[in-house]
Design a protein around this motif. Structure first.
Motif, PDB file in Angstrom:
ATOM      1  N   HIS A   8     -40.729 -15.769 -23.048  1.00  0.00           N
ATOM      2  CA  HIS A   8     -40.763 -15.336 -21.647  1.00  0.00           C
ATOM      3  C   HIS A   8     -40.615 -16.482 -20.646  1.00  0.00           C
ATOM      4  O   HIS A   8     -40.720 -16.253 -19.434  1.00  0.00           O
ATOM      5  N   GLY A   9     -40.372 -17.694 -21.101  1.00  0.00           N
ATOM      6  CA  GLY A   9     -40.193 -18.813 -20.179  1.00  0.00           C
ATOM      7  C   GLY A   9     -41.459 -19.224 -19.464  1.00  0.00           C
ATOM      8  O   GLY A   9     -41.421 -19.669 -18.308  1.00  0.00           O
ATOM      9  N   ILE A  10     -42.602 -19.102 -20.142  1.00  0.00           N
ATOM     10  CA  ILE A  10     -43.904 -19.458 -19.582  1.00  0.00           C
ATOM     11  C   ILE A  10     -44.265 -20.876 -20.019  1.00  0.00           C
ATOM     12  O   ILE A  10     -43.994 -21.271 -21.159  1.00  0.00           O
ATOM     13  N   VAL A  11     -44.867 -21.646 -19.143  1.00  0.00           N
ATOM     14  CA  VAL A  11     -45.295 -23.012 -19.462  1.00  0.00           C
ATOM     15  C   VAL A  11     -46.665 -22.959 -20.144  1.00  0.00           C
ATOM     16  O   VAL A  11     -47.615 -22.372 -19.613  1.00  0.00           O
ATOM     17  N   LEU A  12     -46.772 -23.569 -21.319  1.00  0.00           N
ATOM     18  CA  LEU A  12     -48.025 -23.605 -22.072  1.00  0.00           C
ATOM     19  C   LEU A  12     -48.732 -24.930 -21.794  1.00  0.00           C
ATOM     20  O   LEU A  12     -48.208 -26.006 -22.107  1.00  0.00           O
ATOM     21  N   ILE A  13     -49.933 -24.843 -21.209  1.00  0.00           N
ATOM     22  CA  ILE A  13     -50.693 -26.025 -20.797  1.00  0.00           C
ATOM     23  C   ILE A  13     -51.944 -26.144 -21.647  1.00  0.00           C
ATOM     24  O   ILE A  13     -52.754 -25.220 -21.719  1.00  0.00           O
ATOM     25  N   PHE A  14     -52.112 -27.297 -22.291  1.00  0.00           N
ATOM     26  CA  PHE A  14     -53.345 -27.601 -23.008  1.00  0.00           C
ATOM     27  C   PHE A  14     -54.210 -28.502 -22.125  1.00  0.00           C
ATOM     28  O   PHE A  14     -53.790 -29.604 -21.745  1.00  0.00           O
ATOM     29  N   PRO A  52     -44.972 -10.486 -17.928  1.00  0.00           N
ATOM     30  CA  PRO A  52     -44.716 -11.845 -18.412  1.00  0.00           C
ATOM     31  C   PRO A  52     -43.716 -12.600 -17.548  1.00  0.00           C
ATOM     32  O   PRO A  52     -43.829 -13.826 -17.395  1.00  0.00           O
ATOM     33  N   SER A  53     -42.785 -11.885 -16.957  1.00  0.00           N
ATOM     34  CA  SER A  53     -41.768 -12.522 -16.117  1.00  0.00           C
ATOM     35  C   SER A  53     -42.332 -13.070 -14.814  1.00  0.00           C
ATOM     36  O   SER A  53     -41.629 -13.778 -14.085  1.00  0.00           O
ATOM     37  N   SER A  54     -43.597 -12.762 -14.521  1.00  0.00           N
ATOM     38  CA  SER A  54     -44.247 -13.285 -13.306  1.00  0.00           C
ATOM     39  C   SER A  54     -45.256 -14.383 -13.614  1.00  0.00           C
ATOM     40  O   SER A  54     -45.905 -14.897 -12.712  1.00  0.00           O
ATOM     41  N   VAL A  55     -45.400 -14.745 -14.890  1.00  0.00           N
ATOM     42  CA  VAL A  55     -46.398 -15.733 -15.297  1.00  0.00           C
ATOM     43  C   VAL A  55     -45.770 -17.120 -15.333  1.00  0.00           C
ATOM     44  O   VAL A  55     -44.774 -17.344 -16.025  1.00  0.00           O
ATOM     45  N   ALA A  56     -46.358 -18.037 -14.608  1.00  0.00           N
ATOM     46  CA  ALA A  56     -45.898 -19.426 -14.619  1.00  0.00           C
ATOM     47  C   ALA A  56     -46.478 -20.188 -15.796  1.00  0.00           C
ATOM     48  O   ALA A  56     -45.792 -20.988 -16.438  1.00  0.00           O
ATOM     49  N   ALA A  57     -47.782 -19.958 -16.098  1.00  0.00           N
ATOM     50  CA  ALA A  57     -48.453 -20.794 -17.093  1.00  0.00           C
ATOM     51  C   ALA A  57     -49.565 -20.044 -17.796  1.00  0.00           C
ATOM     52  O   ALA A  57     -50.219 -19.171 -17.208  1.00  0.00           O
ATOM     53  N   ILE A  58     -49.768 -20.391 -19.053  1.00  0.00           N
ATOM     54  CA  ILE A  58     -50.973 -20.044 -19.801  1.00  0.00           C
ATOM     55  C   ILE A  58     -51.718 -21.350 -20.051  1.00  0.00           C
ATOM     56  O   ILE A  58     -51.140 -22.318 -20.541  1.00  0.00           O
ATOM     57  N   VAL A  59     -53.004 -21.371 -19.684  1.00  0.00           N
ATOM     58  CA  VAL A  59     -53.817 -22.598 -19.743  1.00  0.00           C
ATOM     59  C   VAL A  59     -54.997 -22.378 -20.679  1.00  0.00           C
ATOM     60  O   VAL A  59     -55.715 -21.377 -20.550  1.00  0.00           O
ATOM     61  N   LEU A  60     -55.201 -23.296 -21.611  1.00  0.00           N
ATOM     62  CA  LEU A  60     -56.388 -23.209 -22.458  1.00  0.00           C
ATOM     63  C   LEU A  60     -56.768 -24.575 -22.986  1.00  0.00           C
ATOM     64  O   LEU A  60     -55.941 -25.493 -23.047  1.00  0.00           O
ATOM     65  N   GLU A  61     -58.044 -24.699 -23.347  1.00  0.00           N
ATOM     66  CA  GLU A  61     -58.554 -25.895 -24.005  1.00  0.00           C
ATOM     67  C   GLU A  61     -58.370 -25.740 -25.517  1.00  0.00           C
ATOM     68  O   GLU A  61     -58.751 -24.701 -26.072  1.00  0.00           O
ATOM     69  N   PRO A  62     -57.806 -26.728 -26.205  1.00  0.00           N
ATOM     70  CA  PRO A  62     -57.701 -26.635 -27.664  1.00  0.00           C
ATOM     71  C   PRO A  62     -59.059 -26.435 -28.333  1.00  0.00           C
ATOM     72  O   PRO A  62     -59.159 -25.757 -29.355  1.00  0.00           O
TER      73      PRO A  62
END
Length: 422
Positions: free
Chosen positions: A230-236, A195-205
């Motif tokens: 974990h300080g990850i950016v959540l992108i919709f 998780p410490s290497s993940v910049a973003a999680i991306v998904l369509e609502p």
């Protein structure tokens, strides 16, 4: 000039990789209808792939664009700015379910996703990206890498950028629930990327090309908590779901959690090229001046169109209209199935005017009926599109401004086309 002569010219001049869903060429369009070059009238339940939510040739949008073109069509915002870019950013910041937001404008949905990942990577100083099976995020190398479907989008185009990972998206009838998706995410963290290497999680609502499946609330809540931890950016990715399509201005509003970034495009400007990224101020301000931009990004013509689209959404109560249209179509298909239980359709679903059903056989995806059904509808002058990870779904994307009698006409066409499959 007719459709066939234009198709011959098209085949001679345009590469085959640009697919055509229909063998038609449009001469004019109005609201939820268009006429081809042979003067055949069609009902359009594709809406330019969820672009003309406010209808073809919307008068307010056309007037706003005309007025802007008479002033100027381009300066490049990075060279000399213009007020309607700022005004649109202000309105999007106010609309988005993100506290203290900023917006940058681009041109296409793929460009918005590319820049959202750039921003996330710059902010986190990490490279990893997690996306979902069935998701569609664009046709550039990075966005193809994030897309969770091979044919026809990724086949033969690799290698793709590294540090992109996929997990299953919940589709219960396919045996994938939220618990399983999250289990696979935890497995990913133990086997492929920390998780410490993940910049973003991306998904369509609500997945678009993947089949119009809505993300469960439990999934969104868990992803938000995990990203916070974990300080990850959540992108919709709201390229297809945005601007009234799901019964909310943005589909993100259906959930209790806030994303960090939202990408928008398609219906934003009612048919004119424009996209954007809306996000939390500290994340959006991470890249230094010159790190973001694009020659045509935030075109003044596109901004004028988008401001008119937002006015139309509000003045015509199109969020409510989307829900009314979706509910009517859902009801109609449910009644057709109830009266004809032998029909090979199931899993009728809608989120606003984002409506779909699946062709199935013994409970499993069955794509062989899709093209015969679409062709039968087209022969009766109704345009539809397929979708789904297994290519077995029909998606309905009428303009939100579609008239009730047009909806009923389309229902009658689809009922007869379904019954002809028996």
């Amino acid at each position: 000039m007719n459709n066939q002569s234009l198709m011959d010219r098209r085949n001679a001049a345009v590469p085959r990789g640009v697919a055509s869903a229909t063998p038609l060429f449009v001469k004019r369009a109005k609201n939820a209808e268009f006429w081809d070059v042979e003067d055949n009238r069609y009902i359009d339940f594709a809406a330019g792939i969820a672009v003309v939510n406010t209808g073809h040739n919307n008068r307010a949008v056309t007037q706003a664009v005309t007025e802007q073109i008479e002033k100027f069509s381009h300066t490049a915002f990075q060279v000399a700015g213009y007020e309607n870019y700022i005004e649109l950013a202000e309105r999007l910041n106010a609309i988005a379910p993100i506290d203290d937001a900023k917006t940058i404008l681009m041109t296409t949905g793929a460009e918005a996703l590319e820049n959202a990942v750039k921003i996330a990577r710059h902010y986190t100083k990490r490279s990893g990206v997690i996306a979902f099976h069935g998701g569609f995020h664009g046709r550039t190398l990075l966005t193809m890498g994030m897309t969770g479907k091979i044919a026809p989008y990724k086949e033969g185009f690799g290698p793709f950028p590294n540090d992109i990972y996929h997990i299953p998206f919940p589709v219960p009838y396919q045996g994938i629930d939220t618990a399983y998706s999250l289990q696979q995410l935890e497995k990913l963290f133990k086997t492929d990327i920390a998780p410490s290497s993940v910049a973003a999680i991306v998904l369509e609502p609500v997945q678009g090309e993947g089949g119009f499946y809505a993300a469960p609330n439990a999934l969104m809540e868990h992803l938000r908590a995990l990203c916070d931890e974990h300080g990850i950016v959540l992108i919709f990715d709201e390229v297809q779901t945005g601007f009234g399509r799901t019964g909310k201005t943005l589909a993100s509003e259906h959930f209790e959690v806030q994303p960090d970034l939202i990408t928008v495009a398609k219906a934003l400007a009612g048919g004119y090229p424009l996209s954007g990224i809306i996000g939390k101020r500290d994340i959006m301000d991470s890249p230094t001046p010159g790190g973001l931009g694009g020659t045509y990004g935030g075109s003044p013509v596109g901004c004028a169109a988008a401001l008119a689209v937002l006015d139309e959404l509000e003045s015509k109560c199109l969020n409510d209209r989307a829900e009314a249209v979706g509910s009517r179509l859902h009801q109609a298909f449910s009644e057709i199935k109830e009266l004809n239980p032998e029909l090979p359709i199931d899993h009728i679903r809608h989120k606003g005017a984002m409506i779909a059903f699946d062709f199935v056989c013994d409970g499993q995806p069955e794509p062989r009926h899709v093209q015969p059904f679409i062709k039968a509808c087209r022969s009766k002058r109704l345009i539809l599109l397929p979708c789904g990870q297994f290519g077995n779904a029909i998606r309905l994307l009428p303009p939100l401004t579609v008239e009730n009698h047009i909806v009923e006409e389309a229902i009658d066409i689809m009922r007869k086309a379904l019954l002809s499959l028996r």
